[in-house]
Design a protein around this motif. Structure first.
Motif, short mmCIF file in Angstrom:
data_model
loop_
_atom_site.label_atom_id
_atom_site.label_comp_id
_atom_site.label_asym_id
_atom_site.label_seq_id
_atom_site.Cartn_x
_atom_site.Cartn_y
_atom_site.Cartn_z
N PHE A 290 -29.48 31.19 31.43
CA PHE A 290 -30.01 31.76 29.87
C PHE A 290 -28.99 31.79 28.99
N PHE B 186 -28.88 33.26 24.92
CA PHE B 186 -29.71 34.18 24.10
C PHE B 186 -29.22 33.95 22.61
N GLY C 125 -29.06 36.52 20.54
CA GLY C 125 -27.72 37.51 20.09
C GLY C 125 -26.59 37.52 21.45
N ASN D 97 -25.90 38.40 23.98
CA ASN D 97 -26.20 39.31 25.15
C ASN D 97 -25.13 39.57 26.21
#
Lengths: 223, 493
Positions: free
Chosen positions: A87, A89, A91, A93
């Motif tokens: 993943f 993201f 932002g 993360n």
């Protein structure tokens, strides 16, 4: 290969129910780069969560290879996420208290990989995204683009079959956006990944082999 | 990864770690200090009780004296020294009379020594010893020869006018008289009983103590202070009820105020014979197998000996008054509740901070779940962080607590302890003494509070730190485990 069949996802919001995905049927072959576009609230992130084994559909089936993600429990879904899906993201993360190197290593922690191998693979992953010298830096000490590179390294260090990117360039300026997309495209080509990118940005979407538009929970191909 | 992540989290969130650790440390330090002070106060109480009631005694059995009926002097009534016409010896116009009496103190009463067998037969009684508490009173008088003072006739008027015969004889040669009363306490005890009772509460300073073979013989052990006052040493003789006893040893009682302390100790059977109280005793000292048996033994004794007064250490402890008692009450009440409140507050702070931390880290945990971390792994991480915060608080708390104890011991506060004791009349018949009378008196003593540090206190502190950390970690972890990755990521999108 992903196979979604009549996937519907509804959320209860108080007394009313919101349909985020409405009978979506979709196939994504291995190794394809797909861009998913659409307006805010159209169902992009929900679709990504279905693909990423983060959530189960209310109706229909989501299959990844031989696994029916809509039927699996939390434990097996977690294992699939740990082994097969990366993943990225919007932002970033990243965990603020861990260094770049340690952030990358968090992706290997659930796999039971020995510490020495974990360190070596994380170092190599950081080098592959051009941050070989920044392993000891905390996220706050890195620029937005560098943080997203660390997030990409974290997603790829476990050598997943699928990379899901949710607005990966949404928080970046144009130049950095292009750098990140070039990096993602390069990794996609080199590793034969299935790369699915959710984006508002048409410039990003145009780089994909296939573009999908999702609006009011319904997916359409963009030719 | 667990250790690295834990270390980074605690170091990276110093403020939260410090607040939780300080809260826990304060609570644990308070618990340590209150616990230790409580032990110190109990120790001081034990010291007071041991000095007053004797070492090794858990229960004392006596009998409350009954008020004499009208016209009845009885053993406890007013005591007279009666002399017959032929009593005394006359020399140089002075008649000297002397009489000694060995009797039970006025404030005590004797009862059948068969009670000792009854008490010894009660379950969980490991040892019992009986004593006979007596007072030896000697009356000595010198008065003019009776033939010169008691003619049976009054002087005539002529004799008086002529000046008559001036008084003569007596200790002053002018017809005067002189009387003295000497009194000291005598305790009859079984020389074979060393484990419990008065002999267990004294320290031998010279000669030897009473031995099993002394039964039936006229030997005595003297209190060292009394011996000094009476100018007696080992090998001398002391007269008790007109009978000479050989002094075989000198002892020092743990406290001059001790109820079990006496001026003279003699074998019980001899004391009974001399006082005319065959098969009678005044006190029974009982040692229980365990402190948990004391209530049962007390109940059984009261049932078996309904006329008896049975006192336990707890009863005796309640008789301790003064600032020591106030300190005890303070520790028991305020200290205990304060500890519990601060502890609860510390636990609550730790729990709230952990929950707050989990809420603040929703995206973090959502991300970790998204990349494959299991619920168990996240719960362990949260619980581990809380546990370490608790342990840091525990270590600091132990250090602060120990410093607090050190300060208390350096200050060494002096507590005044008062205890109601039944004390025999002063020896030597001095003022306030008086013919073997006894009185209930309050004795006071100063005790320097010394607070002990015990392993159990440290273990309690560590245990509380672990419990506090685990409790906060368990609740925080449970909350983290309930986060669904999609919702966690959506909530911050």
């Amino acid at each position: 290969m992903y196979q979604l069949t009549n996937v519907t996802k509804k959320y209860d919001q108080g007394k009313r129910s919101v349909t985020a995905l409405n009978k979506v049927t979709l196939s994504i072959p291995d190794g394809q780069m797909v861009a998913i576009q659409g307006p805010t609230g159209g169902g992009k992130s929900t679709l990504l969560q279905m693909l990423g084994a983060l959530d189960r559909p209310t109706e229909g089936t989501v299959e990844l290879g031989t696994s029916n993600l809509s039927k699996l429990g939390d434990g097996p879904l977690g294992k699939i996420r740990a082994q097969e899906i990366g993943f990225v993201f919007q932002g970033f993360n990243l965990i603020p208290t861990l260094t770049a190197q340690e952030n990358v290593e968090t992706a290997l922690a659930p796999l039971g990989i020995p510490a020495a191998e974990r360190t070596a693979r994380a170092t190599a992953a950081l080098a592959s995204v051009g941050l070989g010298e920044r392993g000891s830096h905390l996220p706050a000490e890195l620029s937005g683009g560098q943080q997203q590179r660390v997030a990409i390294a974290r997603a790829l260090v476990k050598e997943p079959a699928v990379l899901l990117a949710d607005e990966p360039t949404g928080n970046l300026d144009e130049q950095t956006r292009d750098e990140i997309m070039e990096l993602l495209e390069g990794l996609w080509r080199d590793r034969g990944l299935t790369l699915i990118v959710v984006t508002h940005d048409s410039a990003v979407a145009k780089r994909a082999q296939r573009r999908l538009l999702i609006k009011q929970g319904v997916v359409k191909e963009i030719s | 990864m667990f250790v690295t992540y834990l270390r980074r989290e605690l170091a990276g969130r110093r403020k939260q770690t410090a607040i939780v650790a300080i809260g826990m440390a304060l609570a644990i330090a308070l618990v340590i200090i209150v616990n230790a002070v409580s032990s110190g106060v109990q120790l001081a109480q034990s010291t007071v009780l041991a000095s007053v009631y004797g070492v090794g005694t858990d229960i004392t059995v006596s009998e409350t004296p009954a008020a004499p009926t009208e016209g009845e002097a009885g053993a406890n009534g007013p005591q007279n020294f009666d002399f017959g016409a032929e009593d005394g010896a006359t020399t140089d116009g002075t008649t000297t009379v002397s009489q000694a009496r060995l009797s039970v103190d006025r404030a005590t009463t004797s009862f059948d020594s068969a009670a000792l067998d009854t008490v010894s037969g009660i379950d969980n009684v490991t040892a019992a010893a009986a004593t006979l508490s007596l007072s030896n009173t000697t009356f000595d008088g010198a008065l003019p020869e009776r033939s010169t003072t008691d003619t049976g006739t009054m002087p005539t008027g002529d004799d008086a006018a002529a000046g008559g015969t001036p008084p003569s004889g007596g200790p002053d040669g002018a017809g005067g008289s002189s009387f003295s009363v000497d009194s000291f306490t005598v305790l009859g005890l079984d020389p074979a009983d060393e484990a419990v009772g008065p002999l267990s509460a004294v320290t031998l300073t010279d000669g030897r103590s009473l031995e099993r073979s002394d039964a039936g013989t006229n030997v005595a052990v003297l209190d060292a202070s009394y011996a000094t006052t009476a100018e007696l040493v080992v090998g001398d003789t002391v007269a008790i009820a007109g009978t000479d006893f050989t002094v075989v040893g000198l002892v020092t009682a743990s406290s001059a105020d001790a109820a079990t302390a006496s001026n003279v100790y003699i074998p019980l059977d001899v004391a009974q014979t001399l006082s005319g109280l065959d098969a009678q005793v005044t006190d029974i000292y009982v040692q229980a197998a365990s402190s948990t048996d004391i209530d049962q033994i007390q109940t059984d004794i009261e049932a078996a000996l309904p006329d008896s007064t049975v006192k336990t250490q707890a009863d005796l402890a309640s008789s301790v008054s003064g600032s020591l008692s106030s300190a005890s009450d303070l520790v028991k009440n305020l200290g205990l509740w304060l500890s519990l409140i601060v502890l609860a507050a510390a636990f609550l702070i730790a729990i709230l901070f952990t929950i707050s931390g989990v809420t603040r880290r929703t995206r973090e945990f959502g991300t970790l779940k998204a990349i494959g971390w299991s619920n168990g792994k996240i719960v362990r991480q949260v619980a581990g962080e809380s546990l370490v915060q608790g342990l840091i608080g525990g270590v600091v708390g132990i250090a602060v607590g120990l410093i607090g104890i050190l300060v208390i011991n350096l200050v060494a506060p002096t507590l005044t302890a008062g205890s109601a004791t039944t004390e025999a009349a002063g020896a030597m018949g001095g003022p306030g003494g008086g013919f073997g009378q006894a009185a209930v008196e309050a004795t006071t003593s100063d005790i320097v509070l010394q607070v002990p540090v015990t392993l159990s206190v440290i273990l309690i502190a560590v245990g509380l730190a672990v419990v506090g950390g685990l409790l906060a970690g368990a609740i925080g972890g449970w909350r983290a485990s309930r986060l669904r990755p999609a919702e966690a990521l959506r909530s911050i999108a």
